[in-house]
Structures are given as structure tokens and as C-alpha cells.
Scaffold this motif. Structure first.
Motif, PDB file in Angstrom:
ATOM      1  N   HIS A 131       0.854  -1.196   0.000  1.00 47.53           N
ATOM      2  CA  HIS A 131       0.000   0.000   0.000  1.00 47.53           C
ATOM      3  C   HIS A 131       0.883   1.237   0.000  1.00 47.53           C
ATOM      4  O   HIS A 131       2.000   1.217   0.522  1.00 47.53           O
ATOM      5  CB  HIS A 131      -0.849   0.046   1.278  1.00 47.53           C
ATOM      6  CG  HIS A 131      -1.845  -1.055   1.383  1.00 47.53           C
ATOM      7  ND1 HIS A 131      -2.670  -1.420   0.336  1.00 47.53           N
ATOM      8  CD2 HIS A 131      -2.177  -1.872   2.422  1.00 47.53           C
ATOM      9  CE1 HIS A 131      -3.449  -2.415   0.734  1.00 47.53           C
ATOM     10  NE2 HIS A 131      -3.164  -2.718   1.997  1.00 47.53           N
ATOM     11  N   THR A 166      -8.049  -3.519   2.626  1.00 48.51           N
ATOM     12  CA  THR A 166      -7.817  -2.887   1.328  1.00 48.51           C
ATOM     13  C   THR A 166      -7.026  -3.874   0.473  1.00 48.51           C
ATOM     14  O   THR A 166      -6.075  -4.491   0.965  1.00 48.51           O
ATOM     15  CB  THR A 166      -7.023  -1.564   1.509  1.00 48.51           C
ATOM     16  OG1 THR A 166      -7.794  -0.675   2.322  1.00 48.51           O
ATOM     17  CG2 THR A 166      -6.731  -0.891   0.181  1.00 48.51           C
ATOM     18  N   GLY A 170      -3.146  -0.529  -2.416  1.00 44.21           N
ATOM     19  CA  GLY A 170      -4.136   0.525  -2.152  1.00 44.21           C
ATOM     20  C   GLY A 170      -3.516   1.810  -1.612  1.00 44.21           C
ATOM     21  O   GLY A 170      -2.290   1.923  -1.504  1.00 44.21           O
ATOM     22  N   GLU A 171      -4.413   2.758  -1.305  1.00 40.44           N
ATOM     23  CA  GLU A 171      -3.959   4.060  -0.793  1.00 40.44           C
ATOM     24  C   GLU A 171      -4.461   4.221   0.636  1.00 40.44           C
ATOM     25  O   GLU A 171      -5.642   4.007   0.897  1.00 40.44           O
ATOM     26  CB  GLU A 171      -4.582   5.211  -1.607  1.00 40.44           C
ATOM     27  CG  GLU A 171      -4.382   5.134  -3.090  1.00 40.44           C
ATOM     28  CD  GLU A 171      -3.048   5.716  -3.499  1.00 40.44           C
ATOM     29  OE1 GLU A 171      -2.425   6.391  -2.644  1.00 40.44           O
ATOM     30  OE2 GLU A 171      -2.616   5.470  -4.643  1.00 40.44           O
ATOM     31  N   ARG A 188      -7.932   7.310   6.233  1.00 43.19           N
ATOM     32  CA  ARG A 188      -8.752   6.976   5.056  1.00 43.19           C
ATOM     33  C   ARG A 188      -8.098   5.880   4.234  1.00 43.19           C
ATOM     34  O   ARG A 188      -6.876   5.849   4.132  1.00 43.19           O
ATOM     35  CB  ARG A 188      -8.863   8.248   4.202  1.00 43.19           C
ATOM     36  CG  ARG A 188     -10.117   8.361   3.486  1.00 43.19           C
ATOM     37  CD  ARG A 188     -10.267   9.330   2.415  1.00 43.19           C
ATOM     38  NE  ARG A 188     -11.118   8.636   1.444  1.00 43.19           N
ATOM     39  CZ  ARG A 188     -12.429   8.502   1.593  1.00 43.19           C
ATOM     40  NH1 ARG A 188     -13.041   9.065   2.602  1.00 43.19           N
ATOM     41  NH2 ARG A 188     -13.125   7.804   0.724  1.00 43.19           N
ATOM     42  N   ASP A 189      -8.916   4.973   3.708  1.00 41.19           N
ATOM     43  CA  ASP A 189      -8.323   3.952   2.829  1.00 41.19           C
ATOM     44  C   ASP A 189      -9.153   3.816   1.567  1.00 41.19           C
ATOM     45  O   ASP A 189     -10.272   4.322   1.487  1.00 41.19           O
ATOM     46  CB  ASP A 189      -8.204   2.607   3.570  1.00 41.19           C
ATOM     47  CG  ASP A 189      -9.543   2.029   3.962  1.00 41.19           C
ATOM     48  OD1 ASP A 189     -10.389   1.829   3.074  1.00 41.19           O
ATOM     49  OD2 ASP A 189      -9.767   1.775   5.170  1.00 41.19           O
ATOM     50  N   SER A 190      -8.562   3.148   0.569  1.00 41.91           N
ATOM     51  CA  SER A 190      -9.263   2.965  -0.707  1.00 41.91           C
ATOM     52  C   SER A 190      -9.800   1.537  -0.789  1.00 41.91           C
ATOM     53  O   SER A 190      -9.918   0.963  -1.864  1.00 41.91           O
ATOM     54  CB  SER A 190      -8.282   3.218  -1.853  1.00 41.91           C
ATOM     55  OG  SER A 190      -7.199   2.292  -1.766  1.00 41.91           O
ATOM     56  N   GLY A 248     -14.013   2.384  -0.113  1.00 41.48           N
ATOM     57  CA  GLY A 248     -13.103   2.841   0.934  1.00 41.48           C
ATOM     58  C   GLY A 248     -13.821   3.228   2.220  1.00 41.48           C
ATOM     59  O   GLY A 248     -15.053   3.283   2.276  1.00 41.48           O
TER      60      GLY A 248
END
Ligand code: ADP
Length: 272
Positions: A131, A166, A170-171, A188-190, A248
Motif C-alpha cells: 500500500h 484494502t 491501495g492508498e 482513510r483507505d481505498s 473505501g
């Protein structure tokens, strides 16, 4: 006369029912206490062997090895030990809070440094899934009065979840800001997201939304319950947001920032 007799009988049976209820309640409390004691004991027993394993791994990692397979195995052990340590520490904390035995070490801390410390505890989980993780905070310190270890644990749990829920590559974005008397941290995640109807329940103990999906990743559904309890005893709030499956998730933590924390200059460092 008949009416009086009936009333007396009613009162007697009401009293009996009340006694029975009280007896059952105290039985339940006793079994709850036994469960809490058992959980605390179990967590301690599991924690004891983990510390020497962790320090041995650290010593091993000081030695550069050129065998890729051995290095890979060491990384796997490190990651698994880290997950197990988090789980056991969470369990210990939950049982401390349940039994009222938690003691916060409240100090004036720079939240930015603490958030970064929390992120680092989840670095192996983030890196293992490739990530990209970004931390954005203001250039000046964000002072709060809090227990640094506990707040780092909260952030560590949120970042660990972001990595866990995630898909690879991912971000993850962690943001820190000061807003109207509060220090705010957003993680926050994607990732796979959380269905709207479950948002209210994710902070309940033992709740797992994606149960079948993440069995391979382990977990007991205590991480977020602990996050909520720890933030609440700091006088703060936590919220979960998600636009739905696949879109997300975002977890927001607000910690109160008193006037003195916001305005005062850095206090002189006490020599330790
Ligand atoms: P677990 O040990 O299952 O990860 P937690 O208490 O940390 O327990 O989280 C509870 C549940 O909330 C998880 O099982 C998962 O279904 C959901 N969840 C937590 N964080 C996220 C996230 N970042 N994205 C999607 N779902 C999440």
C-alpha cells in the motif's frame, strides 16, 4: 375481603420474582467477572512468550543475511508476531477497561509525533500489501493532553485495519488537523468499504462485518471496540464513514484541545 387476599398474594409473588431476578443478576455479574479474569489471564499468558520472541527477532535482523528465503521467512515471522502482539495487547486493554484497572498516563503530547509512532507499528502490514501510505500534518506541533502509548495504539489499530481491509496496492491517507477546539485525525483507505447499515455497529465488541472474507487475516473484532473505549476515556469521539462496498472507509478521531494546549509554547523538557 377477597380483593385484599389477591393483592397480598400478588405482592408476595412480586417480591419472589424480584428476589429471583436479583439472584440471577448477581450470578450473571459473577460469571462476567470470571470471564474478565479469564481473558486477562489468557492475555498475560500469551503476552509473556511474545516479548522474548520479538527481541530475538530484532537481534536477528541486525545481522545482514544474503539468503533471500531466510530473509523472507524472517519477515513473515515478524509480521505474524506483530499481529499477535497487537491482538493480545488489545485484549489486555479491553479487560483492563472492563475491570476499571486502566490507568492513563496523561501528558501534554505532540499528537503528530504520536500519530507517526502509531503508523510505524502497522508499517509491516502496510508494506506487506504494497500500500502507499501518506501522512499529512501541520508544520507546527498539535498539542493535546493524552496518554501517548494509548493514542499510538488507537492509530496503529486504524492503520492496521486500513491495510487489512484494502486490496493490495491501495492508498492509505492519515491526516492531522486542528479544528475548533479539537485535534482531528482522519485515517482513510481505498479499500473494501463498510455497508451503511453496519457503520453504527463496527465499534461493538466482537463485531466483524467482513467475517468470511478476512478469516485468513485473523482478528476477533476487538480492535475498533478498543479504539472507541480509549478515545472516549480521553474525552474524545470517533466516527466511521464509508460510501459503501468497494468505496473505501474513513475513521475520524476528535480529541479535545484545551486553550492552554493550543496556545502555550513548548514546555521546557524535564531531565529524565
Ligand atoms: P477485526 O479484528 O475483525 O479487524 P475490528 O474491531 O478492528 O476487528 O474491526 C471490526 C470490523 O469492522 C472488521 O471485522 C471489519 O469487518 C470492519 N472494518 C474495520 N476497519 C475497516 C476498514 N478500514 N475497512 C473496511 N472494514 C473495516
Amino acid at each position: 375481603r377477597l380483593g385484599v387476599v389477591i393483592t397480598l398474594t400478588d405482592i408476595t409473588s412480586l417480591r419472589e420474582a424480584e428476589d429471583e431476578l436479583r439472584r440471577r443478576a448477581s450470578e450473571l455479574q459473577a460469571s462476567d467477572r470470571r470471564k474478565d479474569e479469564f481473558l486477562a489471564m489468557l492475555a498475560h499468558e500469551l503476552r509473556n512468550p511474545l516479548s522474548p520472541i520479538q527481541s530475538s527477532l530484532e537481534i536477528m535482523s541486525l545481522q545482514a543475511l544474503d539468503d533471500p528465503l531466510t530473509n523472507q521467512c524472517r519477515e513473515v515471522i515478524e509480521r505474524q508476531v506483530q499481529q499477535l502482539t497487537r491482538l493480545v495487547d488489545d485484549l489486555l486493554e479491553v479487560s483492563r477497561i472492563n475491570t476499571g484497572k486502566i490507568q492513563l498516563q496523561i501528558e501534554r503530547i505532540d499528537l503528530g509525533a504520536t500519530v507517526q509512532r502509531g503508523i510505524e507499528t502497522s508499517r509491516p502490514a502496510v508494506d506487506a500489501k504494497q500500500h502507499r501510505l501518506q501522512f499529512v500534518g501541520p508544520p507546527e506541533p498539535v498539542w493535546v493532553r493524552a496518554d501517548a502509548t494509548r493514542i499510538a495504539q488507537v492509530i496503529g489499530n486504524l492503520v492496521n485495519n486500513a491495510a487489512k481491509y484494502t486490496e493490495n496496492g491501495g492508498e492509505i491517507a492519515v491526516r492531522l488537523e486542528s479544528e475548533r477546539g479539537h485535534a482531528v485525525v482522519r485515517v482513510r483507505d481505498s479499500g473494501i468499504g463498510i455497508p451503511q447499515e453496519m457503520l453504527g455497529e463496527v465499534f461493538d465488541l466482537f463485531t466483524q462485518v467482513h467475517r468470511s472474507l478476512d478469516r485468513s487475516q485473523g482478528g476477533l473484532g476487538i480492535g475498533l471496540a478498543l479504539v472507541k473505549r480509549l478515545v472516549t476515556i480521553h474525552g474524545g469521539q470517533v466516527e466511521a464513514h464509508s460510501d459503501g462496498a468497494g468505496l473505501g472507509s474513513e475513521f475520524v478521531i476528535r480529541l479535545p484541545q484545551g486553550e492552554s494546549e493550543r496556545a502555550a509554547p513548548e514546555p521546557p523538557r524535564a531531565d529524565k
